[in-house]
Design a protein around this motif. Structure first.
Motif, PDB file in Angstrom:
ATOM      1  N   THR A  41       0.969  -1.206  -0.094  1.00 32.26           N
ATOM      2  CA  THR A  41       0.056  -0.060   0.000  1.00 32.26           C
ATOM      3  C   THR A  41       0.914   1.211  -0.187  1.00 32.26           C
ATOM      4  N   LEU A  42       0.841   2.282  -1.026  1.00 32.41           N
ATOM      5  CA  LEU A  42       1.515   3.298  -1.135  1.00 32.41           C
ATOM      6  C   LEU A  42       0.747   4.552  -0.952  1.00 32.41           C
ATOM      7  N   THR A  43       1.229   5.786  -0.806  1.00 35.22           N
ATOM      8  CA  THR A  43       0.554   7.025  -0.424  1.00 35.22           C
ATOM      9  C   THR A  43       1.064   7.863  -1.581  1.00 35.22           C
ATOM     10  N   ALA A  44       2.025   7.447  -2.509  1.00 33.81           N
ATOM     11  CA  ALA A  44       2.256   8.168  -3.444  1.00 33.81           C
ATOM     12  C   ALA A  44       1.576   7.601  -4.709  1.00 33.81           C
ATOM     13  N   LEU A  45       0.736   8.415  -5.378  1.00 35.06           N
ATOM     14  CA  LEU A  45      -0.072   8.032  -6.406  1.00 35.06           C
ATOM     15  C   LEU A  45       0.327   7.987  -7.970  1.00 35.06           C
ATOM     16  N   PRO A  46      -0.146   7.254  -8.959  1.00 34.36           N
ATOM     17  CA  PRO A  46       0.337   6.923 -10.114  1.00 34.36           C
ATOM     18  C   PRO A  46       0.016   8.315 -10.942  1.00 34.36           C
ATOM     19  N   TYR A  47       0.767   8.788 -12.064  1.00 39.55           N
ATOM     20  CA  TYR A  47       0.242   9.811 -12.702  1.00 39.55           C
ATOM     21  C   TYR A  47       0.266   9.464 -14.149  1.00 39.55           C
ATOM     22  N   ASP A  48      -0.808   9.992 -15.085  1.00 41.23           N
ATOM     23  CA  ASP A  48      -0.887   9.939 -16.356  1.00 41.23           C
ATOM     24  C   ASP A  48      -0.309  10.969 -16.999  1.00 41.23           C
ATOM     25  N   SER A  49       0.844  11.055 -17.782  1.00 39.73           N
ATOM     26  CA  SER A  49       1.577  11.941 -18.327  1.00 39.73           C
ATOM     27  C   SER A  49       1.944  11.540 -19.998  1.00 39.73           C
ATOM     28  N   GLY A  50       1.034  11.317 -20.720  1.00 37.86           N
ATOM     29  CA  GLY A  50       1.271  10.818 -21.973  1.00 37.86           C
ATOM     30  C   GLY A  50       1.957   9.167 -21.630  1.00 37.86           C
ATOM     31  N   GLY A  51       1.217   8.469 -20.902  1.00 37.43           N
ATOM     32  CA  GLY A  51       1.423   7.327 -20.533  1.00 37.43           C
ATOM     33  C   GLY A  51       1.613   7.036 -18.828  1.00 37.43           C
ATOM     34  N   LEU A  52       1.405   6.069 -18.384  1.00 36.09           N
ATOM     35  CA  LEU A  52       1.135   5.821 -17.001  1.00 36.09           C
ATOM     36  C   LEU A  52       2.637   5.739 -16.339  1.00 36.09           C
ATOM     37  N   TYR A  53       2.636   6.784 -15.302  1.00 29.98           N
ATOM     38  CA  TYR A  53       3.926   6.657 -14.324  1.00 29.98           C
ATOM     39  C   TYR A  53       3.612   6.196 -13.111  1.00 29.98           C
ATOM     40  N   VAL A  54       4.504   5.348 -12.370  1.00 25.21           N
ATOM     41  CA  VAL A  54       4.094   4.977 -11.245  1.00 25.21           C
ATOM     42  C   VAL A  54       5.324   5.129 -10.151  1.00 25.21           C
ATOM     43  N   PRO A  55       5.173   5.559  -8.734  1.00 21.10           N
ATOM     44  CA  PRO A  55       6.397   5.551  -8.050  1.00 21.10           C
ATOM     45  C   PRO A  55       7.256   4.219  -8.189  1.00 21.10           C
ATOM     46  N   TYR A  56       8.650   4.617  -8.228  1.00 25.70           N
ATOM     47  CA  TYR A  56       9.375   3.474  -8.067  1.00 25.70           C
ATOM     48  C   TYR A  56       9.302   2.150  -7.225  1.00 25.70           C
ATOM     49  N   THR A  57       8.715   2.735  -6.195  1.00 26.49           N
ATOM     50  CA  THR A  57       8.414   1.720  -4.898  1.00 26.49           C
ATOM     51  C   THR A  57       7.307   0.863  -5.270  1.00 26.49           C
ATOM     52  N   ALA A  58       6.539   1.084  -6.362  1.00 25.50           N
ATOM     53  CA  ALA A  58       5.600   0.010  -6.750  1.00 25.50           C
ATOM     54  C   ALA A  58       6.306  -1.355  -6.971  1.00 25.50           C
ATOM     55  N   PHE A  59       7.571  -1.201  -7.313  1.00 24.61           N
ATOM     56  CA  PHE A  59       8.208  -2.418  -7.728  1.00 24.61           C
ATOM     57  C   PHE A  59       8.723  -3.286  -6.325  1.00 24.61           C
ATOM     58  N   ASP A  60       8.468  -2.629  -5.132  1.00 24.90           N
ATOM     59  CA  ASP A  60       8.871  -3.224  -3.812  1.00 24.90           C
ATOM     60  C   ASP A  60       8.139  -4.466  -3.634  1.00 24.90           C
ATOM     61  N   ALA A  61       6.982  -4.565  -4.502  1.00 19.87           N
ATOM     62  CA  ALA A  61       5.978  -5.654  -4.286  1.00 19.87           C
ATOM     63  C   ALA A  61       6.567  -6.759  -4.982  1.00 19.87           C
ATOM     64  N   ASN A  62       7.767  -6.757  -5.713  1.00 17.99           N
ATOM     65  CA  ASN A  62       8.478  -7.960  -6.140  1.00 17.99           C
ATOM     66  C   ASN A  62       7.707  -8.730  -7.362  1.00 17.99           C
ATOM     67  N   PRO A  63       6.907  -7.987  -8.190  1.00 18.45           N
ATOM     68  CA  PRO A  63       6.268  -8.812  -8.973  1.00 18.45           C
ATOM     69  C   PRO A  63       7.188  -9.516 -10.172  1.00 18.45           C
ATOM     70  N   GLY A  64       6.709 -10.972 -10.174  1.00 15.10           N
ATOM     71  CA  GLY A  64       7.453 -12.230 -10.840  1.00 15.10           C
ATOM     72  C   GLY A  64       8.792 -12.039 -10.197  1.00 15.10           C
ATOM     73  N   GLY A  65       8.803 -11.807  -9.134  1.00 20.66           N
ATOM     74  CA  GLY A  65      10.269 -11.926  -8.785  1.00 20.66           C
ATOM     75  C   GLY A  65      11.380 -10.708  -9.220  1.00 20.66           C
ATOM     76  N   VAL A  66      10.715  -9.812  -9.892  1.00 19.11           N
ATOM     77  CA  VAL A  66      11.696  -8.411 -10.178  1.00 19.11           C
ATOM     78  C   VAL A  66      11.957  -7.577  -8.788  1.00 19.11           C
ATOM     79  N   CYS A  67      13.198  -7.460  -8.631  1.00 15.25           N
ATOM     80  CA  CYS A  67      13.716  -6.578  -7.575  1.00 15.25           C
ATOM     81  C   CYS A  67      14.010  -5.111  -8.021  1.00 15.25           C
ATOM     82  N   SER A  68      14.034  -4.242  -7.168  1.00 13.63           N
ATOM     83  CA  SER A  68      14.548  -2.951  -7.598  1.00 13.63           C
ATOM     84  C   SER A  68      15.699  -2.307  -6.546  1.00 13.63           C
ATOM     85  N   ALA A  69      16.484  -1.373  -7.000  1.00 14.72           N
ATOM     86  CA  ALA A  69      17.460  -0.722  -6.330  1.00 14.72           C
ATOM     87  C   ALA A  69      17.654   0.516  -6.631  1.00 14.72           C
ATOM     88  N   TYR A  70      17.331   1.659  -5.689  1.00 14.70           N
ATOM     89  CA  TYR A  70      17.645   3.109  -6.162  1.00 14.70           C
ATOM     90  C   TYR A  70      18.769   3.817  -5.212  1.00 14.70           C
TER      91      TYR A  70
END
Length: 353
Positions: A41-70
């Motif tokens: 659950t996030l408090t930073a919301l997605p934005y539509d600006s010529g395509g959907l942009y999401v906060p990078y923390t959305a990938f903290d959910a590890n979808p399909g085993g995808v990991c993130s590092a910022y």
């Protein structure tokens, strides 16, 4: 003239809408789902600006085993699995994949938060994405890997109870204001007692709880559910192959699934590869999270290694630690609760003590 003025107003409205958060609910909450679970659950919301942009923390959910590092200092952001990788050079505005192909990419910053292009990132890892809306009007980003049970409409229906619970938790947290409570007590004429001496603040100990032994894992899941917690579960290749229903239940319930090997395993690398093949066959994901002893971990640089330790589950904890439990999960959780330990979920990007 009137037509021209109307056209200008219309264009201004379109631009304003395109840069608005994708939500119609009262509170700024954004739910991230993976297949049939909502791990984030996030408090930073997605934005539509010529395509959907999401906060990078959305990938903290590890979808399909995808990991993130910022790394904000180095201006890099990385998404990766065992086989695929996207490395964003935020300063140069480029992204490099696992084949060293470099492309121009646009990222965004809002309120200091890094936003990344959702469809581009998800499609690189073979993930399907869809933006849904909960029954109460909150945005849900759903990643699916092909291992989901519910279609989108049924998922929204099934997820509503959990979403309502999290909304209630969020509301109670934001409405609780210790400063205003103290002010009210100070101005209350009936509250004339001397203030009690403050006890020294107790720093909570963070415990990264993990489980081994497939036979005891159903009981462990039941015990965790009592406390509303999730944990990492490590299985061998044989355990994965022989307990497909258990593996599916772990994945659906939002637990992290990692790999391990037996103490006498001669070829650790081959055993982990076989375990990943079994995992991929059952739930369509692979894991880079592995639990090993120091000797087994030597030379393995393509995995996120959690080292085993000899810490007893009933020990009096003195500092942050990884605690491996193979039986008596209920007792372990009760002991940790008594010690007021803070349970943390091991993810593939977690910096462990």
């Amino acid at each position: 003239m009137k037509k021209r003025r109307f056209l200008i107003l219309f264009l201004v409205l379109v631009l304003a809408v395109s840069f608005c958060p994708v939500t119609q609910a009262d509170a700024d909450l954004f739910f991230v789902a993976v297949n049939d679970t909502i791990p984030l659950t996030l408090t930073a919301l997605p934005y539509d600006s010529g395509g959907l942009y999401v906060p990078y923390t959305a990938f903290d959910a590890n979808p399909g085993g995808v990991c993130s590092a910022y790394n904000a200092a180095k201006q890099t952001f990385v998404l990766f699995t065992i086989n695929h990788r996207l490395v964003f050079d935020l300063a140069a505005g480029t992204v490099t994949d696992e084949n060293q192909s470099v492309s121009d990419i646009t990222v965004m910053y809002r309120g200091g938060m890094l936003y990344i292009p959702l469809v581009y990132c998800a499609s690189h890892f073979g993930l399907r994405v869809v933006m849904l809306k909960s029954l109460s009007g909150y945005p849900i980003l759903r990643f699916t890997t092909g291992g989901e049970v519910y279609d989108d409409s049924l998922f929204v229906e099934k997820a509503e109870n959990l979403i309502s619970y999290r909304i209630e938790q969020f509301s109670s947290d934001t409405q609780s204001d210790p400063a205003s409570d103290s002010l009210q007590n100070a101005s209350d004429p009936g509250n004339s007692q001397e203030p009690a001496e403050e006890e020294p603040e107790k720093v909570p100990i963070n415990v990264y709880l993990s489980f081994t032994n497939a036979a005891a894992m159903p009981d462990a899941m039941q015990a965790l559910e009592k406390y509303g917690q999730r944990a990492a579960f490590f299985l061998t290749a044989d355990e994965i192959a022989e307990n497909a229903d258990l593996v599916r239940t772990l994945a659906i319930s939002g637990h992290m699934i990692g790999l391990t090997v037996s103490e006498d395993e001669a070829d650790v690398s081959a055993a982990l590869s076989l375990a990943n093949e079994q995992l991929d066959r059952i739930v369509n994901l692979k894991s880079v999270l592995v639990l090993l002893n120091e000797a087994q971990a030597d030379g393995l640089d393509t995995y996120r290694i959690v080292l085993k330790n000899d810490l007893r589950a009933d020990a009096e904890l003195q500092s942050d630690c990884v605690l491996v439990c193979s039986e008596n999960a209920a007792q372990t959780l009760a002991a940790l609760h008594h010690q007021e330990a803070s349970l943390c979920l091991i993810r593939e990007t977690t910096l462990l003590p």
